[in-house]
Design a protein around this motif. Sequence first.
Motif, short mmCIF file in Angstrom:
data_model
loop_
_atom_site.label_atom_id
_atom_site.label_comp_id
_atom_site.label_asym_id
_atom_site.label_seq_id
_atom_site.Cartn_x
_atom_site.Cartn_y
_atom_site.Cartn_z
N ARG A 146 -0.46 0.55 -10.34
CA ARG A 146 -1.14 0.47 -9.05
C ARG A 146 -2.00 -0.79 -8.99
N LYS A 191 2.15 1.73 -3.47
CA LYS A 191 1.03 2.11 -4.33
C LYS A 191 0.69 3.58 -4.17
N LYS A 223 -1.54 -8.13 -3.85
CA LYS A 223 -2.17 -8.15 -2.53
C LYS A 223 -3.30 -9.19 -2.47
N ASP A 275 -2.23 -4.16 -6.43
CA ASP A 275 -3.49 -4.69 -5.91
C ASP A 275 -3.61 -6.18 -6.19
N ASP A 276 -3.21 -6.59 -7.40
CA ASP A 276 -3.28 -8.01 -7.77
C ASP A 276 -2.36 -8.85 -6.89
N ASP A 298 0.82 -1.21 0.00
CA ASP A 298 0.00 0.00 0.00
C ASP A 298 0.86 1.26 0.00
#
Length: 378
Positions: A218, A209, A225, A222-223, A206
Amino acid sequence: MRKILTIVGILTTIYCPAQTEKAISDSAKFNQHVIKNTTSFIFDGQKPVGDGWASLEKQFAANQFVAWGEYHNSPLLSQLSCYALESASKYGFKTWCVETSPFVASELMRIAKTKNPSDSIVEISRDKGSYGTFPFFKTREDAQMIVAANKYNYTIWGIDQEYQMAFPYCLAKVYNAQPAKIKAQYKAVYDSLVARWWMPKVKLLDSLKNGIKQNNLRMVLDDIKISRTIYYEDDAQMRATLMKKNFYNYYDNSKSKNEKVFFKMGANHLAKGLNLMTHLYDIGNSAYELSQHNKTNFINVFFVNRYTTEKGKIIDDLENPDNEYPKEFLKLYDKEKWVVVDLRPLRIRYSNDKTLTEDTYQIIYKYDFVVVSPEVMK
């Protein structure tokens, strides 16, 4: 009264033989129908030849979605898929859906346009173990597929999670795309992420990001995570949901609701109804129901591999008490040919009398074709 007894006697004479006639077992029915609905083709790396291949090619003309359920990491199946991509393109297919993340799919398309895609793919996976950096895209044979996809103007849809082995590659791509000032500011964060690449900390993902502006990069973070959670919790439901979400993101942004899509993924993901392993509704069932909504068609093909090699010894799945594939299909193996069984005519009223194995009943109703490969996997 005598008339009634006479009629009853006649009816008894007529119908008793039918009642006492021995029922045909499911296995006998299966064998009869398999013989009538089996073709084959020959393939040695060059163009496949035979009625079986012609039958598979016809499916591209008749269906909006064609799904090949593969056994993974097969050089020969990768080569065969190049010809499938060529055949499909003749019938308007310009989308290829694969078992990678969206970001890796975009990387495969980029690599396909480079001077030597095969060398690039091999180099990316060098010293990364048996899975490689991009599972299912790590050999020269795999690279042939992305070359074919580029040649026939395919867009690649990657609908899966980000694979763990690709985490370092993705993190490096995100970090190295930043201006020098951002790289200096987030070097400690990046170093910490790479130091524990297989399960990076969410707060660090995060943090990185929040420091970058490129939306596509970004999304890569997320992918990662989401994927780390899937790995950590072994969450098949989350993975299936992610596959469907990614697919519909692509589909909803495509030019046509009748976009023709060729799927090449693990066979279990492509079943009609419940996935045979996870017992969840997976992407194959979603595509099947979407075709019904569109009033088009969906066809799925289940590829079977009988022989593998382990430590120099050939393993026969037919002799394995915990066989991976139904024995009824393994018995169709031919070392010279690819055997193609059209399952659709086999969907007669089986009584489930247990003369067929339970997994055979499942395959008959969840898939449209079975292809038994002659390949001995190494």
